[in-house]
Design an enzyme around this catalytic site. Structure first.
Site, PDB file in Angstrom:
ATOM      1  N   GLU A 441       6.712  -5.871   5.525  1.00 29.97           N
ATOM      2  CA  GLU A 441       6.834  -7.223   5.020  1.00 29.97           C
ATOM      3  C   GLU A 441       5.386  -7.537   4.085  1.00 29.97           C
ATOM      4  OE1 GLU A 441       9.361  -8.586   4.225  1.00 29.97           O
ATOM      5  OE2 GLU A 441      10.476  -7.341   5.765  1.00 29.97           O
ATOM      6  N   GLY A 442       4.648  -6.684   3.635  1.00 32.86           N
ATOM      7  CA  GLY A 442       3.361  -6.811   3.099  1.00 32.86           C
ATOM      8  C   GLY A 442       2.276  -6.616   3.969  1.00 32.86           C
TER       9      GLY A 442
END
Lengths: 596, 596
Positions: A441-442
């Site tokens: 998610e980053g």
């Protein structure tokens, strides 16, 4: 000695009721039924489910892992049965909309349940977690027809969902994706391409899997403004909505990973797969961000979940394992040696874990309540304010809470000594499982860039003020309170440095954007520590009032002790982060690329 | 993209020749042959062996692991052949005594080779590493007969060694061990008991395994003053010294661990096994400490080894992987995106890894040379001074360099993003392998206690002065040097804080020993950062001279750039450690044991 987990319900109730007053959530339109009593009742049921169904599968799930054979992915023994119990209990439908069969309870409650699930079994939690993300994106952006067809099944958990973003050559830089979507005559599309790192991409828990896929239309502009979002079911529903024809999507392999081995991470090959567009052409990234923001906060809760489980395991071991005698003299003369909890360095680790977990719990639940406010408050200005704060804090919660999960898992291993390195004791699994949360998610570096590059400047600093103003007001109101002075003092000083760093950063970054990039990670870290100090000041305030009223005095004394430890022993880390954030980009960027 | 490793020979030579001047080692009696040229020649051969023989086995060794069947332990495919090549190359005999067939080269050289071996294959390095420990203990404490019988075989590597300390109920607290040694009529002993976590306890690499076992005589006093040390061979040598009768020691199981899976970690059951005493009765712990101190420094080198390998992998990936564009504008217009090395946060990680590795290399090699001085210098006063410094720095090197190895491995994974979590890329293995180094040979918390509890007070602060005096003298001599001012300044300030923390600690700990225990870990951390700052100041000084002389200017400019980065971006961590160390034990110890 094996790992152990009991949901920390007393601590959770303290934050929800006494610190955050969740009764204000039940005063929001649509949440009238979500009374504090309902909160407690749901959480007790969630605790039982996590402790009794999910936690016992955590170690065996790691040892067995998922298997892949002839395109079929099998989850470890017991996962199918646990998932059946999970959806029967209505846990996938907790916060989904009643229109689609959901219970429509507040997101705050979901946040808390997510923490428990991730304490008990992070890998298991991936499956319903991804479904929730898919549900949210469809609910926010898809046509009524798609909603009616897919949302009830995602809500009741008979179907699950995925997010298909990453391709072999690109992760964060989604502008480079190559998956193609070609329009068909009937309004649907044909999707072709390869996606990797797809959690829950293929498995044996549900009768259907709904993929949300980023792809490019034939006429798509270059870069991130040319990406569209498509819904691609594994089985195409027939006229009655039952899974029928197999779609052109197949699992090519599962990854062999460091951890979360019971979560299937898949390579998915789309070959002329039938899909339907979600949202508008070329606007897929915006739609996907609906999922991503929720997912980032959920990943933060994964970090906290592991952090709590590691703490509980470490405490149990520190009270049981004996070695040496207390430096100040024998404490347990009946035992051949004192339990290691008497040793200051062991205690430093335990207290650090505790102070971080409890502070992070208060911070994340606060943001959970603000999500509910941002969706349900009647006043649009209040909704906007709440949404601003959620946006500001999302990268902080994602990065800081996942670092916390990993660091606490490592502290837990350290307390176990050599035994922490042995798989059967369960502590090293927390380290391996927690490690992914800092990456997906980053990565946490991307979160820091999101904070300094996007969130600080948004609305001319409007988002930032949603944190700075209440912090400022709180300090002004409480700094002379004799009972709180010793705690407000360090918080206020740290907050002042955060303001100074913010101003310095804003100025330097205008001249050279590398200044923002170089300072991003230490700045985020510092911000998070100050936010936790704010939470600890508030918790100490509540505890002081309760102690004066004679309510559960021992419990609230422990809060005060932990608050003092946080201010003296954890918060000083911000001094280093401040110095580093202020030092500037020059030495960071001095080396030429080929000099490494 | 798979991991990669090339021995950093240019950096190693810089430290050995230009910073530490190892020619002074060749001026020590007994080391006349160890000229700087010999150093370089040996290191080039070591580099080839590590890069070509050991590194290619690192990933497959982790995947396959060791197997245990019917009491037999098998190392992964290729290990036997690699070990044969290793001993054929004389690598086990590098620093052993010529009397026993060794090459008698300096320990410094061994240190450097250990770093390379551990970069290439930590699990493999365990086998000769344990043998070296056994060799040292026997050489220092055993009878001439035992020496003559065992040392040549340990030196040429046809036999290997172990250290058998830990039992299921005790690790650090060795006073509690239960293994018994009963005297036999012939002067030998019969050893009975169970030892766990025995690295290289059983395997298929050598024809015999020589266990050094802590056990208690029947008349032993309680506690650590009642422990004796015994040599227990797997096969008892016959009159010709060849392995003959199988001794009463058997492997009961191997552990399933987080990492170093190719290193067999054994449960060993001793059942009336024949053994011979090493050293004096009840003085086994002192003898074992000969091994432990060498082993602690060696474990520090393991940390550095992993730290270097992780750095190299991360650099290769950061130059190859593309994502986004530089914040200051496109740097590589020919590529569809810029390589991630352009991003400040990636660079922060790379520079941090680099600055820590190179600083730690200088520090540890320095201590390596001091070991040689402490053994070979003709002047006993000089020997004592050198030994003092080695003793002082041993816990610092063990703890700080292993933390560095683990942290750098994690920085490497972070740079790889999600790909770092996938086993085939090799980065996550570094994390798992490095994790044990913070635990064994005394956890890093135990190291910190050793530093503040034993080393600081030893000889009324005499050990401490062996570091403080040269640091002080260096600052006094160089602080006005215009070329060095910007680097000496931060070092001097940090050193001042270290002195302040030392004085504060000494004072508070007298009143309450918990004060020392609570401050131990942050104090050690701070000390290590100051020691690295000292090394970076010295390296910068050398680099400045070389640049002025026009020698290899680019190389030395990189040293200056890294030195500046260290002072501005890494050293500030000591501010937090200082604040925490000074804050006192009160909040650390406030909670009652049963309040956790």
């Amino acid at each position: 000695m094996a790992a152990t987990y009991k949901a920390p319900l007393r601590d959770i109730r303290f934050v929800l009721h006494d610190v955050l007053d969740v009764s204000r959530i039940s005063r929001l339109p649509g949440y009238e039924d979500a009374t504090p009593d309902i909160f407690d009742a749901v959480l007790e049921e969630a605790a039982k489910m996590c402790e009794n169904e999910l936690f016992p599968l955590n170690r065996p799930g790691d040892e067995e892992g998922c298997t892949f054979e002839n395109g079929v992915v099998r989850t470890p023994r017991g996962f199918k049965e646990a998932y059946a119990t999970f959806i029967e209990g209505g846990w996938t439908a907790l916060a989904t909309h009643p229109e689609y069969g959901g219970q429509g309870l507040p997101k705050t409650l979901n946040f808390v349940v997510e923490e428990m699930i991730c304490s008990a079994n992070l890998a298991f939690g991936m499956y319903p977690g991804l479904s929730a993300g898919a549900y949210n994106a469809i609910a926010a952006h898809a046509s009524d027809e798609l909603k009616a067809r897919y949302l009830p099944k995602l809500s009741d958990g008979t179907w699950s969902g995925t997010m298909c973003l990453t391709e072999p050559h690109c992760g964060t830089d989604l502008g480079l994706i190559r998956t193609k979507a070609v329009p068909a005559d009937d309004g649907s599309f044909r999707i072709t391409g390869t996606k990797i790192f797809i959690s829950a991409g293929e498995h044996d828990l549900t009768e259907n899997i709904i993929h949300l896929v980023l792809a490019k239309l034939p006429d798509a502009p270059e870069g991130t403004r040319g990406i569209s979002l498509f819904l691609v079911p594994k089985f195409i529903p027939d006229a009655n909505g039952a899974p029928a024809e197999r779609n052109g999507v197949a699992c090519g392999a599962i990854e062999h990973k460091m951890g979360i081995k019971a979560s299937a991470t898949c390579v998915l090959n789309f070959d002329d797969a039938v899909g339907w567009m979600v949202g508008k052409p070329h606007r897929g990234l915006q739609a996907m961000f609906t999922m991503m923001n929720v997912a980032r906060l959920a990943v933060g809760m994964q970090g906290l979940g592991i952090g709590e489980a590691a703490y509980q395991g470490a405490v149990a071991y520190a009270l049981d394992r004996t070695s040496g005698r207390a430096l100040t003299g024998t404490k347990y003369p009946d035992r051949s040696a004192d339990p290691i909890v008497v040793h200051p360095d062991v205690r430093r680790n335990l207290m650090t874990m505790r102070a971080l977990n409890e502070g992070a719990r208060a911070l994340s639940y606060w943001i959970g309540t603000e999500i509910d406010v941002s969706h349900h408050h009647p006043d649009p200005a209040v909704r906007q304010e709440a949404d601003d704060l959620v946006q500001l804090m999302t990268p902080i919660i994602k990065a800081f809470l996942t670092d916390l999960g990993f660091d606490n898992a490592n502290r837990g291993v350290q307390i176990y000594g050599g035994h922490g390195y042995i798989r059967e004791h369960g502590m090293e699994q927390y380290v391996r499982d927690a490690r992914i949360t800092q990456l997906y998610e980053g990565t946490n570096g991307i979160q820091a860039m999101d904070l300094v590059g996007r969130k600080l400047s948004a609305g001319m600093g409007r988002l930032l003020r949603r944190f700075f103003h209440p912090a400022d007001a709180y300090i002004a109101a409480k700094k002379s309170d004799p009972a709180l002075k010793e705690l407000i003092g360090p918080f206020a000083k740290a907050f002042q440095r955060l303001q100074q760093a913010t101003a310095g950063l804003a100025q330097k970054a205008m001249a050279n954007p590398d200044e923002a990039g170089a300072a991003a990670s230490p700045y985020l870290r510092m911000f998070a520590l100050v936010a936790l100090a704010f939470m600890w000041a508030k918790m100490a305030e509540v505890a002081t009032v309760k102690i004066a009223a004679g309510e559960d005095v021992d419990f609230h004394q422990r809060k005060l002790k932990t608050a003092r430890f946080f201010m003296e022993q954890v918060l000083p880390e911000h001094l280093a982060a401040f110095a580093v954030a202020m030092a500037g980009a020059k030495t960071v960027m001095a080396m030429a690329d080929d000099e490494f």
